[in-house]
Design a protein around this motif. Structure first.
Motif, mmCIF file in Angstrom:
data_model
loop_
_atom_site.group_PDB
_atom_site.id
_atom_site.type_symbol
_atom_site.label_atom_id
_atom_site.label_comp_id
_atom_site.label_asym_id
_atom_site.label_seq_id
_atom_site.Cartn_x
_atom_site.Cartn_y
_atom_site.Cartn_z
ATOM 1 N N VAL A 1 22.248 36.394 49.825
ATOM 2 C CA VAL A 1 23.564 36.861 50.267
ATOM 3 C C VAL A 1 24.554 35.697 50.308
ATOM 4 N N THR A 2 25.692 35.897 49.675
ATOM 5 C CA THR A 2 26.785 34.914 49.720
ATOM 6 C C THR A 2 28.082 35.651 50.000
ATOM 7 N N PHE A 3 29.031 34.984 50.652
ATOM 8 C CA PHE A 3 30.348 35.607 50.845
ATOM 9 C C PHE A 3 31.410 34.532 50.974
ATOM 10 N N VAL A 4 32.578 34.854 50.444
ATOM 11 C CA VAL A 4 33.723 33.943 50.486
ATOM 12 C C VAL A 4 34.954 34.749 50.874
ATOM 13 N N VAL A 5 35.709 34.260 51.838
ATOM 14 C CA VAL A 5 36.960 34.907 52.249
ATOM 15 C C VAL A 5 38.092 34.345 51.394
ATOM 16 N N GLU B 1 33.656 36.317 58.816
ATOM 17 C CA GLU B 1 32.480 35.451 58.753
ATOM 18 C C GLU B 1 31.356 35.985 59.643
ATOM 19 N N VAL B 2 31.709 36.516 60.823
ATOM 20 C CA VAL B 2 30.710 37.114 61.712
ATOM 21 C C VAL B 2 30.077 38.338 61.040
ATOM 22 N N ALA B 3 30.908 39.164 60.403
ATOM 23 C CA ALA B 3 30.394 40.350 59.719
ATOM 24 C C ALA B 3 29.457 39.957 58.582
ATOM 25 N N GLY B 4 29.856 38.953 57.795
ATOM 26 C CA GLY B 4 29.023 38.502 56.693
ATOM 27 C C GLY B 4 27.680 37.962 57.161
ATOM 28 N N GLU B 5 27.683 37.177 58.225
ATOM 29 C CA GLU B 5 26.440 36.627 58.764
ATOM 30 C C GLU B 5 25.561 37.733 59.359
ATOM 31 N N GLU C 1 55.026 34.534 52.266
ATOM 32 C CA GLU C 1 54.996 35.876 51.707
ATOM 33 C C GLU C 1 53.899 36.684 52.381
ATOM 34 N N ASN C 2 53.796 37.952 51.998
ATOM 35 C CA ASN C 2 52.777 38.810 52.591
ATOM 36 C C ASN C 2 51.400 38.381 52.102
ATOM 37 N N VAL C 3 50.644 37.726 52.963
ATOM 38 C CA VAL C 3 49.320 37.234 52.586
ATOM 39 C C VAL C 3 48.296 38.346 52.769
ATOM 40 N N LEU C 4 47.504 38.576 51.727
ATOM 41 C CA LEU C 4 46.444 39.576 51.775
ATOM 42 C C LEU C 4 45.094 38.870 51.892
ATOM 43 N N PHE C 5 44.180 39.502 52.616
ATOM 44 C CA PHE C 5 42.846 38.938 52.768
ATOM 45 C C PHE C 5 41.841 39.752 51.957
ATOM 46 N N GLY C 6 40.944 39.040 51.323
ATOM 47 C CA GLY C 6 39.867 39.675 50.582
ATOM 48 C C GLY C 6 38.560 38.962 50.843
ATOM 49 N N MET C 7 37.495 39.586 50.406
ATOM 50 C CA MET C 7 36.174 38.967 50.508
ATOM 51 C C MET C 7 35.407 39.235 49.219
ATOM 52 N N VAL C 8 34.758 38.198 48.712
ATOM 53 C CA VAL C 8 33.848 38.347 47.587
ATOM 54 C C VAL C 8 32.443 38.182 48.143
ATOM 55 N N ILE C 9 31.675 39.259 48.121
ATOM 56 C CA ILE C 9 30.328 39.218 48.670
ATOM 57 C C ILE C 9 29.305 39.482 47.570
ATOM 58 N N GLY C 10 28.244 38.685 47.580
ATOM 59 C CA GLY C 10 27.183 38.843 46.596
ATOM 60 C C GLY C 10 25.840 39.038 47.276
ATOM 61 N N PHE C 11 24.993 39.869 46.688
ATOM 62 C CA PHE C 11 23.655 40.103 47.223
ATOM 63 C C PHE C 11 22.794 40.758 46.146
ATOM 64 N N THR C 12 21.477 40.645 46.316
ATOM 65 C CA THR C 12 20.523 41.251 45.388
ATOM 66 C C THR C 12 19.741 42.337 46.112
ATOM 67 N N TYR D 1 23.884 52.261 62.479
ATOM 68 C CA TYR D 1 24.065 50.938 61.879
ATOM 69 C C TYR D 1 22.985 50.007 62.402
ATOM 70 N N ALA D 2 22.702 48.954 61.618
ATOM 71 C CA ALA D 2 21.633 48.030 62.004
ATOM 72 C C ALA D 2 22.129 46.849 62.810
ATOM 73 N N SER D 3 23.367 46.410 62.578
ATOM 74 C CA SER D 3 23.887 45.215 63.248
ATOM 75 C C SER D 3 25.082 45.574 64.128
ATOM 76 N N PRO D 4 25.356 44.768 65.161
ATOM 77 C CA PRO D 4 26.399 45.116 66.135
ATOM 78 C C PRO D 4 27.791 44.596 65.804
ATOM 79 N N HIS D 5 27.976 43.857 64.696
ATOM 80 C CA HIS D 5 29.277 43.240 64.447
ATOM 81 C C HIS D 5 30.372 44.292 64.239
ATOM 82 N N ASP D 6 31.619 43.876 64.473
ATOM 83 C CA ASP D 6 32.770 44.758 64.247
ATOM 84 C C ASP D 6 32.991 44.939 62.745
ATOM 85 N N GLY D 7 33.449 46.115 62.380
ATOM 86 C CA GLY D 7 33.725 46.389 60.979
ATOM 87 C C GLY D 7 35.176 46.131 60.626
#
Length: 694
Positions: free
Chosen positions: A611-615, A351-355, A647-658, A17-23
């Protein structure tokens, strides 16, 4: 569970892997509309469906392709003038409008509607006859034709044909036969009639002589460019199939078909640039009248949707490879960053992973799809380079670990046992006899999707034991695929070694860097291979002067004409080939006259742009989290009420890149999530509840 698929990736060199962030664990492509791709052309324009039309604007309607007679031209001019007056005059000018229309009618063929009605009603009955006449007299009918009830009397059918073909009425009505019933066509849709269903007669266009057709056919308007460029929007269908559908439905010349810059996968919502040679806008816009509910908000599976838009004439054809890249917008669902993480911690980790992804990019690996479903295409390529065609055939024909269906499994097992009880070395004649017999048997058992296997056994049934001939019976593209897979395998292995020993941020002495790349010419056709590319080996002076960055570093796709890095990376590449029993020379003497492996260069790192991302937080596991172009055009929003915290809250991410054309989005997501890219792995994850994060 993830470890099993990690091992598969490591098998083909995907290990670092190239970056050290947690997956984190996340579900990808749960809905086909979770994967949106917009093509980017060589000028940086993004293919988007901005406008959805079903017919060309009046002022844009092109000159008809048929040469008109003088009478037809005059009548057409009168119709056009009448139509323009209708658009410009208000209801208060009704009397004057009627007078103008009547004046225009004097230039047209006069139809005795009373006589037509009387004659038709005698044949089909009063009710049906009057309905047909009312349909024919409409200016803009909703339907193209009126289908008559079933008529069993042959003489009545003949009389209807004769009435419609008569010179008195053939200017306002035509007919054809479809499924045993007569269809009466409105004059506004004569050009939409299938040519092979016209009723016979002197006025039938299908019966005109070749000489008449040549006289009628005109040249393409001189002041109009040859190519109609457009944006093709598709859901849940691959580019090749979509292009064939457009060609057929829009009546495009099948010899020319639809041209496009790149292939897009089936499972997704994709938009790309296309062109068609000498096609009217109205022909293509008919596609948008087809039924189908789409837009990405209908279901998890959905139907295949095709739409076209942004039509414009151009002198340039869209050519294969003429793209700068693709814009991806991807939804990741049911994210799990750790069993004990609270909402605030989850957001922070994402957010750390996205950055981290945005800053570091990813190692530009060839994705798992390069190596086939059974992850063995590179093994076939190696055997070819070693000159072992029998070994290559054995790998293609052997039983697969991914599990074939019962009949295919039986075919592979039958082939594996073909020499049971035969001493192949001592009795070549017997070996040839049993192999030919087995090949004929197995050929009948192969499914239509087993193209390579069918080619092999078909060849061996005629020329048993000639494995080189059998392998070369496979299509050239497929044979090249095996060799390219082995090149990709070596590249991935060396890339992992280079990152592990030298890091993903610094250039080091002995690296290869790309100085020049003219592989994309002015006309847009991108070339593959070495043409237009120039590299050099980084020396100490380059390092001291800081001339290059990690984004300039390339690794070779091994071939007969490439340069190699020096130092440990170059040594490692040589060791890999020696372990496999080959050398660089093997790429210069392939036992296949139709294929050459000159090699190429590929960048070590890929840094996505824009690169854009929204949680996102949501409750419904299948809630749309991103808009498609069709949803935007229909003003459909993905926004629902805010996720309920009780209620059971689910987390998602919308990530965009070219990404550039050769980069893999799946490898980019691997870097972001630190999880395997295998589709099999994804099928094990749940859309709600605990998403396996191990």
């Amino acid at each position: 569970m993830a470890k099993r698929y990690d091992d598969l990736e490591r098998k083909v060199g995907i290990a670092e892997y190239a970056s050290p962030h947690d997956g984190f664990a996340a579900v990808v492509k749960a809905r086909y509309s979770d994967f949106i791709v917009h093509e980017v052309d060589l000028n940086g324009n993004i293919a988007r469906l901005d406008k959805l039309e079903t017919s060309a604007p009046a002022e844009a309607v092109s000159t008809p392709m048929q040469v008109e007679t003088k009478e037809e031209s005059n009548a057409g001019d009168a119709n056009e003038n009448s139509r323009k007056r209708k658009l410009s005059e208000s209801a208060a000018d009704g009397d004057k409008k009627e007078s103008d229309d009547n004046a225009a009618d004097k230039t047209e063929v006069v139809v005795d509607w009373d006589s037509f009605t009387e004659s038709l009603c005698k044949l089909v009955g009063d009710d049906t006859g009057k309905e047909v006449i009312a349909f024919l007299q409409k200016d803009e009918p909703a339907e193209q034709f009126y289908t008559l009830p079933q008529i069993s009397d042959k003489q009545v059918r003949r009389s209807i044909h004769q009435l419609i073909k008569s010179a008195e009425f053939n200017s306002v009505v035509r007919a054809d036969n479809h499924d045993g019933r007569l269809r009466v066509w409105h004059k506004a849709f004569f050009d939409k009639m299938p040519r092979d269903t016209f009723v016979s007669g002197s006025n039938n266009p299908a019966k005109r002589s070749n000489k008449q057709n040549k006289q009628k056919k005109s040249e393409w308007p001189r002041d109009r460019p040859n190519f109609l460029q457009f944006v093709l929007y598709k859901e849940n269908i691959d580019t090749s199939t979509a292009a064939k559908d457009v060609t057929r439905f829009a009546r495009v010349n099948p010899k020319r078909g639809i041209s496009y810059a790149g292939m897009k996968d089936k499972r997704g919502v994709t938009t790309q640039f296309c062109s068609a040679f000498r096609v009217e806008k109205e022909q293509l816009l008919a596609i948008n009248k087809r039924d189908g509910v789409g837009g990405g908000n209908s279901s998890t599976k959905g139907s295949c949707i095709i739409r076209v838009g942004n039509l414009t004439y151009s002198n340039d054809e869209v050519k294969l490879g003429a793209l700068a890249g693709n814009r991806f917008d991807i939804v990741l669902r049911n994210i799990n960053t750790g069993d004990d993480d609270n909402h605030e911690t989850i957001r922070r980790k994402l957010e750390v992973a996205g950055e981290g992804f945005k800053q570091s990019g990813f190692i530009n690996y060839f994705g798992m799809q390069r190596f086939g479903k059974s992850v063995d295409t590179h093994e076939v390529g190696l055997q070819i380079l070693k000159g072992d065609f029998e070994g290559a055939v054995d790998i293609i024909m052997r039983e697969k670990a991914d599990g074939d269906g019962p009949r295919v499994l039986e075919a592979r097992q039958t082939w594996a046992k073909r020499f049971d009880g035969v001493n192949v070395k001592e009795d070549e004649a017997k070996a040839s006899e049993v192999e030919a017999k087995c090949a004929r048997q197995v050929e009948k058992m192969c499914s239509r999707f087993m193209m390579c296997e069918r080619s092999i056994v078909s060849s061996l049934s005629r020329k048993p034991r000639d494995y080189k001939r059998a392998f070369t019976s496979i299509s050239k593209n497929m044979r090249s695929m095996f060799l390219h897979a082995y090149q990709s395998f070596l590249w991935n292995k060396v890339a992992s070694f280079r990152i592990k020993t030298g890091g993903s941020t610094e250039v080091r002495e002995g690296d290869l860097v790309l100085l020049e790349d003219k592989s994309s010419g002015e006309t847009g056709g991108r070339t593959s291979g070495l043409k237009g590319k120039c590299v050099k080996v980084v020396d100490e002076l380059d390092i001291n002067e800081g001339k290059f960055t990690i984004e300039d570093v390339v690794l070779p796709l091994v071939g007969s004409r490439v340069d190699y890095p020096t130092g440990s990376s170059g040594d490692f590449l040589v060791e890999l080939m020696e372990e496999d029993g080959i050398s660089k020379d093997a790429f210069s003497r392939i036992g296949d006259k139709e294929i050459s492996l000159c090699g190429d260069y590929r960048k070590l790192m890929c840094k996505p742009s824009d690169v854009t991302f929204v949680v996102k937080e949501y409750n419904d596991p299948l809630q749309p989290l991103i808009n498609t172009d069709l949803m935007d055009l229909s003003s459909t929003s993905t926004e629902k009420e805010e996720a309920k915290k009780d209620e059971n809250v689910l987390f998602g991410m919308v990530i965009g890149f070219t990404l550039p054309p050769s980069a893999y989005a799946t490898i980019a997501l691997r870097e972001l999530t630190k999880r395997p890219t295998s589709s099999d792995y994804q099928t094990k994850l749940e859309l709600s509840g605990k998403c396996n994060a191990t």
